[in-house]
Design an enzyme around this catalytic site. Sequence first.
Site, PDB file in Angstrom:
ATOM      1  N   ASP A  91     -16.408  99.621 -41.542  1.00 14.94           N
ATOM      2  CA  ASP A  91     -15.319  99.044 -40.749  1.00 14.94           C
ATOM      3  C   ASP A  91     -15.121  97.585 -41.148  1.00 14.94           C
ATOM      4  O   ASP A  91     -15.998  96.750 -40.913  1.00 14.94           O
ATOM      5  CB  ASP A  91     -15.674  99.144 -39.259  1.00 14.94           C
ATOM      6  CG  ASP A  91     -14.500  98.813 -38.352  1.00 14.94           C
ATOM      7  OD1 ASP A  91     -13.449  98.395 -38.865  1.00 14.94           O
ATOM      8  OD2 ASP A  91     -14.658  98.967 -37.119  1.00 14.94           O
ATOM      9  N   HIS A 109     -12.805  95.914 -39.777  1.00 10.56           N
ATOM     10  CA  HIS A 109     -12.539  95.402 -38.425  1.00 10.56           C
ATOM     11  C   HIS A 109     -11.409  94.381 -38.394  1.00 10.56           C
ATOM     12  O   HIS A 109     -11.246  93.625 -37.447  1.00 10.56           O
ATOM     13  CB  HIS A 109     -13.817  94.767 -37.854  1.00 10.56           C
ATOM     14  CG  HIS A 109     -13.962  94.916 -36.366  1.00 10.56           C
ATOM     15  ND1 HIS A 109     -13.428  94.024 -35.461  1.00 10.56           N
ATOM     16  CD2 HIS A 109     -14.588  95.858 -35.622  1.00 10.56           C
ATOM     17  CE1 HIS A 109     -13.724  94.401 -34.234  1.00 10.56           C
ATOM     18  NE2 HIS A 109     -14.425  95.518 -34.301  1.00 10.56           N
ATOM     19  N   GLU A 134     -12.316 101.236 -42.837  1.00  7.91           N
ATOM     20  CA  GLU A 134     -11.487 101.154 -41.635  1.00  7.91           C
ATOM     21  C   GLU A 134     -10.880  99.763 -41.488  1.00  7.91           C
ATOM     22  O   GLU A 134     -11.560  98.760 -41.689  1.00  7.91           O
ATOM     23  CB  GLU A 134     -12.345 101.479 -40.410  1.00  7.91           C
ATOM     24  CG  GLU A 134     -11.597 101.405 -39.091  1.00  7.91           C
ATOM     25  CD  GLU A 134     -12.452 101.883 -37.938  1.00  7.91           C
ATOM     26  OE1 GLU A 134     -12.180 101.442 -36.799  1.00  7.91           O
ATOM     27  OE2 GLU A 134     -13.385 102.686 -38.146  1.00  7.91           O
ATOM     28  N   GLU A 139      -6.464 101.952 -34.423  1.00  9.62           N
ATOM     29  CA  GLU A 139      -6.875 101.626 -33.061  1.00  9.62           C
ATOM     30  C   GLU A 139      -5.962 100.599 -32.414  1.00  9.62           C
ATOM     31  O   GLU A 139      -5.910 100.500 -31.187  1.00  9.62           O
ATOM     32  CB  GLU A 139      -8.317 101.129 -33.043  1.00  9.62           C
ATOM     33  CG  GLU A 139      -8.521  99.766 -33.683  1.00  9.62           C
ATOM     34  CD  GLU A 139      -9.983  99.395 -33.797  1.00  9.62           C
ATOM     35  OE1 GLU A 139     -10.465  98.660 -32.921  1.00  9.62           O
ATOM     36  OE2 GLU A 139     -10.639  99.846 -34.748  1.00  9.62           O
ATOM     37  N   HIS A 171     -10.298 107.066 -32.641  1.00 13.15           N
ATOM     38  CA  HIS A 171     -11.126 105.909 -32.333  1.00 13.15           C
ATOM     39  C   HIS A 171     -11.614 106.050 -30.904  1.00 13.15           C
ATOM     40  O   HIS A 171     -10.834 106.348 -30.010  1.00 13.15           O
ATOM     41  CB  HIS A 171     -10.252 104.663 -32.493  1.00 13.15           C
ATOM     42  CG  HIS A 171     -10.909 103.375 -32.180  1.00 13.15           C
ATOM     43  ND1 HIS A 171     -10.764 102.737 -30.957  1.00 13.15           N
ATOM     44  CD2 HIS A 171     -11.698 102.560 -32.924  1.00 13.15           C
ATOM     45  CE1 HIS A 171     -11.422 101.596 -30.976  1.00 13.15           C
ATOM     46  NE2 HIS A 171     -12.012 101.459 -32.143  1.00 13.15           N
TER      47      HIS A 171
END
Length: 381
Positions: free
Chosen positions: A181, A183, A207, A233, A283
């Site tokens: 991730d 992020h 991700e 997400e 998610h």
Amino acid sequence: MGKIVSMEYFRVPPRWLFVKITDETGACGWGEASLEGHTNAVEGCLDTWFERYKGLDAEDIENIWQLSWRGSFYRGGPVFMSALSGIDIALWDLKARKLGVPIYHLLGGKVRDKIRVYAWIGGDRPNEVQVQAQARKQQGFQAVKMNGTGDTAWLDSPSVLQEVVERVKAVKAMGIDVAVDFHGRVHKPMAKRLARALEPHEPLFIEEPLLGEHIGAIKQISELTTVPIALGERLHSRWDVRPFLESNCVDVLQPDICHIGGISEMRRIAAMCETYDVGVAPHCPLGPIALAACVHANATIANFAIQEMGIGMHYNNTGQDITNYITNPEVWTVRDGHIDVLSGPGLGIEINEAEVRQLSQDTKAWPIPEFRGPCGELREW
């Protein structure tokens, strides 16, 4: 039929917001409207909608969904859609429980009996991950996800990238699939290099290589690597999703059932993704209600890929986990990287309402962590 007579919400630790809707027959359903770091805003929206929706038929789920979307003039965004998610999930739970069937039965029935899952290792500033990966393997997981970096500057040392690669190599050597991730905390100059550096080590996916507002740069990165690109997400409706599908820059979409309008919108988004040959990996680093809602949607989605499961996450540091607030935590048992599709009526989990009410007393809203760089500058969490 049954008109809505009460709608309540409960702020519970570690950072979740549960919703309960009851109709005039006494039937009730539970939903989750968690929006990490913005609980107060969602509660304000729920207060307004609760006043409006009392007296409406609880079984008219789509009517209430459309009222929340089209009847507010301003629409979409994380706050409105998280509030709507809590209401939508609760209405599906209520209706299915009255009929004595699992929610997926009302969605056309299931196409699978098991759900592939993965769990988190590491934390916001990942360091040693091998011990945690071994623990996940013993729990039955065959795939994990970790934050790639802690906080990263727009232009950082190449050693930062090598640290990420070494962590991935160490966990993969244990026979576990690894997703990484970014992020949204890695910026374009470094994200390009990190995607390339990871490619030889075959992560399951990367991700949020960049924040969603940089769709052109995400497309550029997607063309630089064969590693699947996952994101979603921070997308809050099918209209938010559409440009990413049209630009062909995402391989696996990650809608959050608590942020996109619940089960109703999750199903619509999944159908959109199927037309672009894009998989769906919801998610869900949130509570047991959110996870149960995902399981019912996943059971019916042809292009479902894998489900995030928040058990034992680093955010769950208050003593509560997805095994709390329910009386049948055994439903989260992981075997060979999968959990069983929930078979009970409604969501298939039984809420311990006494625990919810007790732990919601005086619970403070969870704040977003703050990251500062070495010069004192604010960096992406």
